[in-house]
Write a protein that holds these residues in place. Structure first.
Motif, short mmCIF file in Angstrom:
data_model
loop_
_atom_site.label_atom_id
_atom_site.label_comp_id
_atom_site.label_asym_id
_atom_site.label_seq_id
_atom_site.Cartn_x
_atom_site.Cartn_y
_atom_site.Cartn_z
N GLY A 290 0.82 -1.20 0.23
CA GLY A 290 0.23 0.09 -0.02
C GLY A 290 0.91 1.37 0.09
O GLY A 290 0.45 2.23 -0.64
N VAL A 291 2.02 1.14 0.72
CA VAL A 291 2.85 2.26 0.81
C VAL A 291 3.41 2.49 -0.64
O VAL A 291 3.60 3.68 -1.05
CB VAL A 291 4.10 1.85 1.68
CG1 VAL A 291 5.21 3.24 1.67
CG2 VAL A 291 3.45 2.03 3.13
N LEU A 292 3.78 1.45 -1.37
CA LEU A 292 4.21 1.48 -2.69
C LEU A 292 3.12 2.20 -3.62
O LEU A 292 3.49 2.93 -4.46
CB LEU A 292 4.74 0.27 -3.24
CG LEU A 292 5.35 -0.03 -4.56
CD1 LEU A 292 6.40 1.08 -4.93
CD2 LEU A 292 5.62 -1.47 -5.14
N LYS A 293 1.93 1.52 -3.54
CA LYS A 293 1.01 2.03 -4.37
C LYS A 293 0.76 3.63 -4.26
O LYS A 293 0.56 4.28 -5.16
CB LYS A 293 -0.40 1.22 -4.12
CG LYS A 293 -1.33 1.48 -5.03
CD LYS A 293 -2.56 0.60 -5.00
CE LYS A 293 -3.53 0.97 -5.82
NZ LYS A 293 -5.13 0.15 -5.81
N GLU A 294 0.72 3.96 -3.19
CA GLU A 294 0.40 5.41 -2.72
C GLU A 294 1.45 6.16 -3.31
O GLU A 294 1.13 7.42 -3.84
CB GLU A 294 0.50 5.64 -1.17
CG GLU A 294 0.21 7.05 -0.90
CD GLU A 294 0.08 7.28 0.62
OE1 GLU A 294 0.00 8.36 1.16
OE2 GLU A 294 0.28 6.18 1.37
N LEU A 295 2.89 5.75 -3.23
CA LEU A 295 3.91 6.43 -3.75
C LEU A 295 3.88 6.68 -5.29
O LEU A 295 3.91 7.56 -5.98
CB LEU A 295 5.05 5.66 -3.39
CG LEU A 295 6.74 6.54 -3.95
CD1 LEU A 295 7.00 7.54 -3.29
CD2 LEU A 295 7.90 5.39 -3.86
N GLU A 296 3.63 5.48 -5.90
CA GLU A 296 3.16 5.37 -7.51
C GLU A 296 2.19 6.43 -7.95
O GLU A 296 2.34 7.19 -8.91
CB GLU A 296 2.94 4.07 -7.92
CG GLU A 296 3.98 3.04 -7.78
CD GLU A 296 3.62 1.65 -8.18
OE1 GLU A 296 4.26 1.05 -9.25
OE2 GLU A 296 2.65 1.13 -7.82
N GLU A 297 0.98 6.39 -7.37
CA GLU A 297 -0.06 7.40 -7.47
C GLU A 297 0.42 8.89 -7.36
O GLU A 297 0.08 9.80 -8.29
CB GLU A 297 -1.16 6.97 -6.46
CG GLU A 297 -1.76 5.91 -6.97
CD GLU A 297 -2.94 5.38 -5.97
OE1 GLU A 297 -2.89 6.10 -4.96
OE2 GLU A 297 -3.70 4.58 -6.49
N SER A 298 1.32 9.07 -6.27
CA SER A 298 1.70 10.48 -5.85
C SER A 298 2.72 11.11 -6.63
O SER A 298 2.93 11.97 -7.01
CB SER A 298 2.06 10.54 -4.39
OG SER A 298 1.46 10.30 -3.58
N CYS A 299 3.45 10.18 -7.58
CA CYS A 299 4.67 10.41 -8.54
C CYS A 299 4.27 10.38 -9.80
O CYS A 299 5.09 10.61 -10.67
CB CYS A 299 5.56 9.35 -8.08
SG CYS A 299 6.61 9.93 -6.59
N GLU A 300 3.07 10.07 -10.15
CA GLU A 300 2.50 10.05 -11.44
C GLU A 300 3.02 11.05 -12.22
O GLU A 300 2.55 12.10 -11.96
CB GLU A 300 0.90 9.81 -11.38
CG GLU A 300 0.29 9.20 -12.79
CD GLU A 300 1.03 8.04 -13.40
OE1 GLU A 300 1.45 8.09 -14.47
OE2 GLU A 300 0.98 7.06 -12.77
N SER B 71 2.21 24.27 -9.15
CA SER B 71 1.36 23.40 -8.55
C SER B 71 0.93 21.99 -9.28
O SER B 71 0.60 20.99 -8.68
CB SER B 71 -0.15 23.91 -8.39
OG SER B 71 -0.58 24.41 -9.56
N HIS B 72 1.61 21.78 -10.50
CA HIS B 72 1.54 20.84 -11.34
C HIS B 72 2.71 20.02 -11.06
O HIS B 72 2.47 18.60 -11.61
CB HIS B 72 1.58 21.34 -12.73
CG HIS B 72 0.48 22.09 -13.35
ND1 HIS B 72 -0.69 21.64 -13.25
CD2 HIS B 72 0.47 23.29 -13.96
CE1 HIS B 72 -1.71 22.62 -13.46
NE2 HIS B 72 -0.86 23.70 -13.89
N LEU B 73 3.67 20.06 -10.15
CA LEU B 73 4.43 19.02 -9.72
C LEU B 73 4.20 17.91 -9.02
O LEU B 73 3.46 18.60 -7.97
CB LEU B 73 5.81 19.94 -9.17
CG LEU B 73 6.56 20.73 -10.13
CD1 LEU B 73 7.61 21.53 -9.40
CD2 LEU B 73 7.52 19.99 -11.32
N PRO B 74 4.01 16.92 -8.98
CA PRO B 74 3.70 15.88 -8.33
C PRO B 74 4.41 15.47 -6.90
O PRO B 74 5.55 14.94 -7.07
CB PRO B 74 3.86 14.50 -9.15
CG PRO B 74 4.95 14.94 -10.14
CD PRO B 74 5.34 16.29 -10.26
N ARG B 75 3.84 16.02 -6.12
CA ARG B 75 4.62 16.14 -4.78
C ARG B 75 3.99 15.22 -3.79
O ARG B 75 2.78 15.02 -3.82
CB ARG B 75 4.46 17.59 -4.21
CG ARG B 75 5.65 17.85 -3.10
CD ARG B 75 5.30 19.54 -2.51
NE ARG B 75 6.50 19.78 -1.83
CZ ARG B 75 6.52 20.88 -1.08
NH1 ARG B 75 5.27 21.55 -0.51
NH2 ARG B 75 7.58 21.26 -0.30
#
Length: 506
Positions: free
Chosen positions: A39-49, A289-293
């Motif tokens: 879940g931590v990885l999945k959240e990271l992937e989504e945030s870094c999209e 604001s468009h940078l995936p933070r």
């Protein structure tokens, strides 16, 4: 007897059931823990999209901020600093020139012999010197006298048979925050990288070095004062006249490019004989604001000594990528015991350096032995199962891919600003294919790009996705070597025969 046997059988059955229940319980608990880690990885992937659509938003934001930074001082997070370099090396430069590269706890002196044709560096000598610790916080005169003495010794050892009456030209690469006042002068704004020489802040840097050279009796003139990115553009242009920008992506990151003088609105009285000037963007400070933070970026920034500054740099440069990965692994360790107890090394900021992260990312062994070694020796996480090691590689991939794709978007942002992205002049339904694209070269330096294969491949992939194949084929990224040294010497050559400054402020 039968009752005893029945009792024993029942006891065994109860014990077996209890053991089975414990085993099943542990498996369920283990699955839950693994699910939390995934879940931590999945959240990271989504945030870094970084979809192409999002990258194009970053491109547009970069171009807008560039316009704003050129329009007024303080109008943008991008400083868009004037360098007063209005004349890039053409290839006709001939003779022997010197460079001094001061950007950290070491400095380098170089002697470069140019042959008078493009890409004809006939010979070069380089010497690196450490700066004694006490000189980094003492008096400016002591530091500059030390550097001047080293230059003098280097000159004497270089078998330079030129007559001493001939003045030698020096390019000075000074990689600290400076407000440039001419091509050969600038005022030090503040020290970084461990320097704390108070009497030099607010003073003119090149002039102070010139005085030190004069005190040593060196017949040498500081012809140009530049930063390393400008030196990279000069070197790129020396090798290829189609070079219009330079990007450094290493421990830190920055970019500069060739801009039309009439586009520099904040300095309307600016005149150059060439009609253009190199602008130092200081793009590490770009923000949108468009940078995936992610939450990891927010925490890293909050804990850094320059909070709310260098936001772009903190997402794409080698100083920070390993640290972001460490923070993700720490989060996983806190969510599950799959990595064992949280070690002191894993809890220590910046204990995982980006070169080590890159080694884990590019580990292609079946058992990921390099990953296991680094986790054990660097982060004190021994005996990590293979599936967890694969998870670590994936984390490295997500963080690196985001960084490389954002760097690509930054480059396209520069091209968009100067009309080299294939979009300028599109009106009334004209397609991109209708536009004749000029060959466009971007000089690139920095270990993250030159030594990290996966980073470089992700950057190129994103460049093609953003621009489209028809346009991307005209955009070439060319690696240069030693822009901060050879590039500075080339600029000294470009300005050596100039008796007057080509840049005027009306």
């Amino acid at each position: 007897m039968g009752k005893v046997a029945l009792g024993v059988a029942l006891g065994v059955a109860v014990t077996t059931c209890a053991v089975a229940a414990v085993v099943v319980g542990r498996r369920v608990k283990s699955r839950r823990k693994w699910k939390r880690v995934v879940g931590v990885l999945k959240e990271l992937e989504e945030s870094c999209e970084t979809t192409v659509g999002r990258l194009r938003q970053v491109v547009d934001a970069m171009a807008v901020e560039m316009h704003a930074g050129l329009a007024s001082e303080g109008g943008s997070k991008l400083k868009m600093l004037l360098t007063f370099v209005d004349n890039l090396p053409s290839g006709s430069e001939k003779g022997t020139y010197y460079a001094l590269d001061l950007g950290g706890t070491n400095f380098r002196v170089l002697r470069v012999e140019l042959g008078g044709q493009r890409s004809s560096v006939l010979d070069q000598d380089v010497e690196r010197q450490p700066i004694p610790q006490q000189l980094m916080s003492g008096r400016s005169e002591d530091l500059l006298d030390f550097i001047a003495s080293s230059l003098q010794q280097f000159d004497e050892n270089a078998n330079d048979f030129e007559k001493s009456s001939i003045r030698k030209e020096l390019g000075f690469t000074f990689s600290f925050p400076v407000k440039q006042t001419s091509v050969s002068s600038g005022i030090l704004i503040k020290w970084t990288k461990g320097f704390a020489i108070k009497d030099m802040v607010g003073e003119e840097v090149a002039g102070a070095l010139q005085q030190a050279l004069d005190r040593k009796g060196l017949n040498m003139r500081v012809a140009v004062l530049v930063n390393d990115t400008v030196g990279t553009l000069a070197l790129g242009h020396y090798h290829d006249a189609d070079t219009v920008a330079a990007v450094i992506i290493g421990t830190g990151t920055n970019a500069c490019y060739w801009e039309r003088t009439d586009a520099i609105i904040k300095c309307q009285g600016l005149l150059t004989t060439s009609g253009g000037m190199v602008v130092n963007m200081e793009w590490g400070n770009f923000w949108s604001s468009h940078l995936p933070r992610t939450s990891y970026d927010i925490e890293l920034d909050a804990e850094s000594p320059n909070s709310n500054d260098q936001g772009f740099e903190k997402m794409i440069s080698g100083m920070y990528l390993g640290e972001i990965v460490r923070r993700v692994i720490l989060k996983m360790s806190q969510e599950s015991d799959i990595f064992g107890p949280v070690s002191s090394s894993l809890s220590m900021p910046f204990s995982l350096r980006t070169p080590l992260m890159a080694m884990m990312h590019e580990d292609d062994s079946p058992e990921l032995t390099e990953v296991a070694r680094i986790l054990k020796n660097v982060l004190e996480i021994p005996d990590v199962p293979l599936k967890a090691r694969k998870l670590v590689v994936k984390v490295c991939d997500v963080v690196t891919r985001r960084a490389a794709r954002l760097a690509a978007a930054g480059i396209v942002g520069i091209l968009k600003k100067i009309g080299r992205d294939g979009s300028s002049g599109i009106t009334g339904g004209r397609s991109r294919s209708d536009i004749k694209m000029r060959r466009t070269v971007v000089a690139v330096e920095g270990s993250l790009y030159t030594q990290y294969t996966m980073f470089r491949e992700y950057l190129h992939e994103a460049l093609h996705e953003i621009l489209g194949e028809d346009i991307a084929q005209h955009v070439i990224l060319k690696v240069t070597e030693d822009g901060s040294g050879i590039g500075a010497a080339l600029l000294a050559a470009s300005y050596s025969s100039k008796s007057v400054d080509n840049v005027q402020l009306l």
